[in-house]
Scaffold this motif. Structure first.
Motif, PDB file in Angstrom:
ATOM      1  N   PRO A  40       0.800  -1.239   0.000  1.00  0.00           N
ATOM      2  CA  PRO A  40       0.000   0.000   0.000  1.00  0.00           C
ATOM      3  C   PRO A  40       0.826   1.280   0.000  1.00  0.00           C
ATOM      4  O   PRO A  40       0.468   2.260  -0.673  1.00  0.00           O
ATOM      5  N   THR A  41       1.943   1.300   0.731  1.00  0.00           N
ATOM      6  CA  THR A  41       2.776   2.507   0.767  1.00  0.00           C
ATOM      7  C   THR A  41       3.387   2.793  -0.590  1.00  0.00           C
ATOM      8  O   THR A  41       3.376   3.938  -1.075  1.00  0.00           O
ATOM      9  N   ALA A  42       3.922   1.767  -1.219  1.00  0.00           N
ATOM     10  CA  ALA A  42       4.541   1.950  -2.531  1.00  0.00           C
ATOM     11  C   ALA A  42       3.499   2.326  -3.575  1.00  0.00           C
ATOM     12  O   ALA A  42       3.764   3.140  -4.467  1.00  0.00           O
ATOM     13  N   ARG A  43       2.307   1.753  -3.469  1.00  0.00           N
ATOM     14  CA  ARG A  43       1.255   2.094  -4.427  1.00  0.00           C
ATOM     15  C   ARG A  43       0.852   3.554  -4.281  1.00  0.00           C
ATOM     16  O   ARG A  43       0.701   4.271  -5.287  1.00  0.00           O
ATOM     17  N   THR A  44       0.685   4.031  -3.053  1.00  0.00           N
ATOM     18  CA  THR A  44       0.333   5.433  -2.819  1.00  0.00           C
ATOM     19  C   THR A  44       1.387   6.357  -3.397  1.00  0.00           C
ATOM     20  O   THR A  44       1.077   7.391  -4.019  1.00  0.00           O
ATOM     21  N   SER A  45       2.659   5.984  -3.202  1.00  0.00           N
ATOM     22  CA  SER A  45       3.740   6.802  -3.741  1.00  0.00           C
ATOM     23  C   SER A  45       3.735   6.812  -5.265  1.00  0.00           C
ATOM     24  O   SER A  45       3.973   7.845  -5.890  1.00  0.00           O
ATOM     25  N   LEU A  46       3.444   5.645  -5.885  1.00  0.00           N
ATOM     26  CA  LEU A  46       3.373   5.587  -7.345  1.00  0.00           C
ATOM     27  C   LEU A  46       2.262   6.486  -7.870  1.00  0.00           C
ATOM     28  O   LEU A  46       2.443   7.193  -8.870  1.00  0.00           O
ATOM     29  N   LEU A  47       1.110   6.475  -7.220  1.00  0.00           N
ATOM     30  CA  LEU A  47       0.011   7.335  -7.651  1.00  0.00           C
ATOM     31  C   LEU A  47       0.398   8.807  -7.543  1.00  0.00           C
ATOM     32  O   LEU A  47       0.106   9.608  -8.445  1.00  0.00           O
ATOM     33  N   ALA A  48       1.055   9.184  -6.432  1.00  0.00           N
ATOM     34  CA  ALA A  48       1.485  10.575  -6.270  1.00  0.00           C
ATOM     35  C   ALA A  48       2.495  10.955  -7.328  1.00  0.00           C
ATOM     36  O   ALA A  48       2.450  12.061  -7.894  1.00  0.00           O
ATOM     37  N   TRP A  49       3.420  10.053  -7.594  1.00  0.00           N
ATOM     38  CA  TRP A  49       4.434  10.320  -8.628  1.00  0.00           C
ATOM     39  C   TRP A  49       3.780  10.480 -10.001  1.00  0.00           C
ATOM     40  O   TRP A  49       4.141  11.369 -10.771  1.00  0.00           O
ATOM     41  N   THR A  50       2.788   9.625 -10.296  1.00  0.00           N
ATOM     42  CA  THR A  50       2.099   9.692 -11.589  1.00  0.00           C
ATOM     43  C   THR A  50       1.370  11.023 -11.751  1.00  0.00           C
ATOM     44  O   THR A  50       1.427  11.667 -12.816  1.00  0.00           O
ATOM     45  N   ARG A  51       0.674  11.451 -10.708  1.00  0.00           N
ATOM     46  CA  ARG A  51      -0.016  12.748 -10.771  1.00  0.00           C
ATOM     47  C   ARG A  51       0.972  13.888 -10.991  1.00  0.00           C
ATOM     48  O   ARG A  51       0.708  14.828 -11.754  1.00  0.00           O
ATOM     49  N   ALA A  52       2.148  13.802 -10.341  1.00  0.00           N
ATOM     50  CA  ALA A  52       3.155  14.853 -10.509  1.00  0.00           C
ATOM     51  C   ALA A  52       3.662  14.905 -11.945  1.00  0.00           C
ATOM     52  O   ALA A  52       3.902  15.997 -12.485  1.00  0.00           O
ATOM     53  N   ARG A  53       3.829  13.755 -12.587  1.00  0.00           N
ATOM     54  CA  ARG A  53       4.285  13.745 -13.987  1.00  0.00           C
ATOM     55  C   ARG A  53       3.226  14.360 -14.898  1.00  0.00           C
ATOM     56  O   ARG A  53       3.555  15.083 -15.841  1.00  0.00           O
ATOM     57  N   CYS A  54       1.966  14.052 -14.625  1.00  0.00           N
ATOM     58  CA  CYS A  54       0.896  14.594 -15.472  1.00  0.00           C
ATOM     59  C   CYS A  54       0.745  16.097 -15.277  1.00  0.00           C
ATOM     60  O   CYS A  54       0.657  16.858 -16.252  1.00  0.00           O
TER      61      CYS A  54
END
Length: 332
Positions: free
Chosen positions: A54-68
């Motif tokens: 769950p922690t890594a998934r949350t971080s991936l989602l945040a990273w993805t939003r930052a790229r967009c």
């Protein structure tokens, strides 16, 4: 690419680790980092969080939003769980609307376990050593005491890299613990569903793959029609259609379909114990329910079920006792 707010949990921390010593979630993080390193404008992600905690998934989602938002990148992300799509700007649904997962157990917890002890471990730990270097790279489990009985359902939980797969391999007899004592059941009575099911599917068709398990466990003298009937019933039990899927190559199946086929191939042998590594990865809600129900029925017949998962919902829905492996210790 950072998978956590903590610098200690970036993949830089894994840079010198041999790939074969990485967990499935850590390998997925490294693959994501490799795809992101050139900073492309378009990302195509196929179930990118299927093995992430769950922690890594949350971080991936945040990273993805930052790229967009920050770089104007476009991300096309495939996801089998409808409830996980809330982060998307737009959802394109392929096929009929899937059933939403609920909080009800796929299999209700049974009464207290009174079966024969199959595994007895005391003070278990496993040192992962880096080639060419002295001292352990990391030590897993930290003096673990573990006892698992026939008919019991156990979920090994913990963050990516906490040693869930390594413990399954130790229970299976593939690895020896670096410290402690472990009594195991005979290997021929233990079945193992791997984290990546494509590694154990090899026959020309799905039906042939399931038949192989029956033949290997003493069923070779049975009539061909009887073997086909048993294999078709096993395929149907895990939620696949034997008419639709039985005659196709395993390579033509999706990840979730392969996982269910691999489960059919081991359940049909009626093992004394079944070890499963992230069995619900790549499954939609219906597929996960079918799989967990099949495992619950195997436990009712007396089989021990040991599941490694990063998803806490799996333990609840299976009615399993959770063993939390915690975090990796003694990292360099």
């Amino acid at each position: 690419y950072t998978v956590s707010d903590s610098p200690a949990e970036t993949i830089v921390d894994l840079a010198a680790t041999p790939p074969e010593q990485l967990s499935g979630g850590e390998m997925q993080r490294v693959a994501l980092a490799a795809a992101a390193a050139p900073r492309p404008r378009i990302y195509l992600f196929d179930e990118p969080a299927s093995y992430l905690d769950p922690t890594a998934r949350t971080s991936l989602l945040a990273w993805t939003r930052a790229r967009c938002q920050g770089e104007g990148a476009a991300v096309l992300w495939s996801e089998c769980e409808a409830e996980e799509c809330g982060f998307a700007d737009r959802v394109v649904r392929l096929g009929p609307a899937p059933a939403m997962a609920d909080s009800a157990p796929a299999w209700a917890p049974g009464p207290g376990v009174h079966g024969t002890p199959l595994w007895r471990g005391r003070g278990l730990s496993l040192a992962r050593r880096r080639p060419g270097r002295c001292g352990p790279e990391r030590v897993l489990w930290g003096s673990l005491d573990l006892e698992i009985h026939a008919g019991e359902r156990v979920a090994l939980v913990g963050a990516n890299g906490s040693g869930k797969t390594a413990l399954l391999e130790t229970l299976a007899g593939w690895l020896e613990p670096s410290a402690g004592e472990l009594a195991r059941p005979p290997r021929e009575h233990v079945a193992y569903l791997l984290q990546f099911p494509e590694y154990q599917l090899f026959a020309p068709t799905a039906l042939d793959d399931v038949r192989f398990g029956i033949e290997r466990r003493g069923g070779a003298k049975r009539a061909s029609a009887e073997l086909d009937a048993l294999a078709r019933a096993a395929i149907s039990r895990v939620g696949l259609d034997p008419d639709r899927h039985g005659g196709v190559s395993p390579e033509a199946l999706s990840l979730g379909e392969r996982r269910r086929l691999a489960l059919a191939g081991v359940l049909v042998t009626k093992p004394l114990a079944l070890l499963l590594d992230e069995p619900t990865a790549g499954l939609d809600a219906t597929g996960a329910t079918d799989l967990l129900s099949a495992l619950g029925e195997a436990a009712e017949r007396g089989a021990a079920i040991v599941v490694a998962t990063h998803d806490p919902r799996v333990a609840v829905r299976l009615g399993a006792r959770a063993v939390d492996l915690g975090v990796v210790v003694n990292r360099p």
